[in-house]
Design a protein around this motif. Sequence first.
Motif, PDB file in Angstrom:
ATOM      1  N   PHE A 111       0.927  -1.195   0.019  1.00 31.85           N
ATOM      2  CA  PHE A 111       0.057  -0.044   0.086  1.00 31.85           C
ATOM      3  C   PHE A 111       0.751   1.356  -0.096  1.00 31.85           C
ATOM      4  O   PHE A 111       0.535   2.227  -0.802  1.00 31.85           O
ATOM      5  N   GLU A 112       1.901   1.291   0.775  1.00 28.87           N
ATOM      6  CA  GLU A 112       2.946   2.455   0.821  1.00 28.87           C
ATOM      7  C   GLU A 112       3.549   2.497  -0.517  1.00 28.87           C
ATOM      8  O   GLU A 112       3.532   3.743  -1.159  1.00 28.87           O
ATOM      9  N   ILE A 113       3.915   1.585  -1.362  1.00 36.48           N
ATOM     10  CA  ILE A 113       4.562   1.583  -2.688  1.00 36.48           C
ATOM     11  C   ILE A 113       3.515   2.324  -3.488  1.00 36.48           C
ATOM     12  O   ILE A 113       3.879   3.073  -4.386  1.00 36.48           O
ATOM     13  N   ALA A 124      13.176   0.015  -6.264  1.00 38.36           N
ATOM     14  CA  ALA A 124      14.427   0.032  -6.313  1.00 38.36           C
ATOM     15  C   ALA A 124      15.094   0.563  -5.195  1.00 38.36           C
ATOM     16  O   ALA A 124      16.028   0.343  -4.564  1.00 38.36           O
ATOM     17  N   VAL A 125      14.510   1.641  -4.639  1.00 42.89           N
ATOM     18  CA  VAL A 125      15.312   2.694  -3.556  1.00 42.89           C
ATOM     19  C   VAL A 125      14.959   1.836  -2.543  1.00 42.89           C
ATOM     20  O   VAL A 125      15.786   1.728  -1.582  1.00 42.89           O
ATOM     21  N   LEU A 126      13.925   1.254  -2.228  1.00 46.94           N
ATOM     22  CA  LEU A 126      13.526   0.225  -1.215  1.00 46.94           C
ATOM     23  C   LEU A 126      14.440  -0.789  -0.852  1.00 46.94           C
ATOM     24  O   LEU A 126      14.819  -1.180   0.219  1.00 46.94           O
ATOM     25  N   LEU A 127      14.947  -1.733  -2.203  1.00 45.57           N
ATOM     26  CA  LEU A 127      15.742  -2.572  -2.254  1.00 45.57           C
ATOM     27  C   LEU A 127      17.137  -2.167  -1.692  1.00 45.57           C
ATOM     28  O   LEU A 127      17.836  -2.889  -0.850  1.00 45.57           O
ATOM     29  N   ASN A 165       8.141   4.461   5.975  1.00 47.57           N
ATOM     30  CA  ASN A 165       7.192   3.574   6.457  1.00 47.57           C
ATOM     31  C   ASN A 165       7.169   2.297   5.744  1.00 47.57           C
ATOM     32  O   ASN A 165       7.146   1.449   6.435  1.00 47.57           O
ATOM     33  N   ALA A 166       7.422   2.252   4.332  1.00 51.64           N
ATOM     34  CA  ALA A 166       7.606   1.227   3.621  1.00 51.64           C
ATOM     35  C   ALA A 166       8.801   0.288   4.156  1.00 51.64           C
ATOM     36  O   ALA A 166       8.722  -1.039   4.281  1.00 51.64           O
ATOM     37  N   THR A 213       7.215   3.984 -12.262  1.00 54.36           N
ATOM     38  CA  THR A 213       7.202   4.667 -10.799  1.00 54.36           C
ATOM     39  C   THR A 213       7.222   3.701  -9.763  1.00 54.36           C
ATOM     40  O   THR A 213       7.942   4.021  -8.793  1.00 54.36           O
ATOM     41  N   THR A 214       6.498   2.264 -10.205  1.00 52.57           N
ATOM     42  CA  THR A 214       6.562   1.363  -9.259  1.00 52.57           C
ATOM     43  C   THR A 214       8.198   0.892  -8.983  1.00 52.57           C
ATOM     44  O   THR A 214       8.482   0.495  -7.902  1.00 52.57           O
TER      45      THR A 214
END
Length: 449
Positions: free
Chosen positions: A125-127, A161-164, A312-313, A155-156
């Motif tokens: 949901f945050e993504i 990629a930043v989250l990883l 948050n993610a 955009t996803t």
Amino acid sequence: MATTSSTTSSDVRLPRGANEALTPLPDAARVFGWHDHAALWFSLGVGLLVMQIGAYLVPAVGTRDAVFAIVLGSCIGAGLLAWTARLGCQSGLASAGLMHATYGSAFARLPVVLNIVQLIGWTTFEIVIMREGTQAIAKQAFGLAWDGPLGIALTTALWGAVLLALLAGSMVKLVRRFVSRFGLPLVVLSLVWLTWQFAAQLHAKGFEAFWSRAGDGSMGMFGALDLVIAMPVSWLPLVADYARHGRRSGKGLGGAFGGTWIGYLLANVWCYALGVMVVSVAEPGANLVAALLLAQGGLVALGLILVDELDNAYGDVYSGSVSAHSLQPKWSVRRWGLCLAVACIALALVLPMHSLEPFLLLLSSVFVPLYGVILGRLGTSAAVTPATSRVDWLAAGIWIVGIGVYHASAKWAPQFGSALPTLALTFALAWSTRATTAGGRSALAQSRG
């Protein structure tokens, strides 16, 4: 005497092969101070979803009641969060460890699995929120329509990629070197700027009219309190995963309790209040993101809030990886985090997340009575001394009864809310029966396969 040890993804030194989630963190590995706790939970407390709920309160209960519900509900909710943080800091246990200590090593797997499921849902949901915010910024600033299949995928993938990349590093270093030093000041500046902009618009329209605005009666005061408390309560299954890294020397408001309570309280009140201000000056039916973008400097401020939304993610998926590691310790926390993040990125591309929000909120409701029992059993003890049984049937029964009370309250007595009555009942039952299950001690430092 020398011991063989290994370094985990969180810079925790434990015996080789140990289950990191179920092993108390040694004092030598505890590095978070008051400022780190406060910065982390202020950052996690800031979010577009919180502002959207604040915007929803005003039409329902009116401005004065909304402000009262925001302040009181935030104090209560952040207090519960801080209490759990104190428990995690004192015991050195992750959330999964607290569940094992309360419900038994076998039964605890059920809430651990439910927690993983809800964290996957909330990360997804945050993504989606970050993706849609990026699309709105692209359209407003550059006239680009990124709401098609290709734009959604790009955009996803960008935020994924930043989250990883963040998950590949150290959680401790991320909090101490980025969130505390750089992320927090930027987010505070963005909130100050947006507050100044919308406060000026409120002043121009007349503060008295804003303050005296009445609600439509679609929600009572206890219902509004329930809605405000829901946000901090949703973080209860995560807080110990971070608080266990806090130094035990802090007392009163100087340690994990005070840092967590003050940090989250300020963020929750601020974001709810900002949502109230935005809806009070925006055109009827206007989207909150669009209203933020229309404010002077709103593009930059919203961009910074979206970057903070990444915290948050990250917080969700990191905690999910710690819980997953408790079930399968052969995989490290880092490896679990990367795998869960990939799953969330894929789900964000295919699931209609906005229609799944009620399901996620429904799933979250099981954690209100879950932590009522945990706080009742462990929150008033000097030390965590779990029973040796695989299943604590009394604790499990109180939790199940609490789930029933939560949903019964929502159906038959919504004017009194659901969270507070359920928390009070499960805490009282767990506290009054804690002596009957205190026989025996068990070392949580055992590795569980």
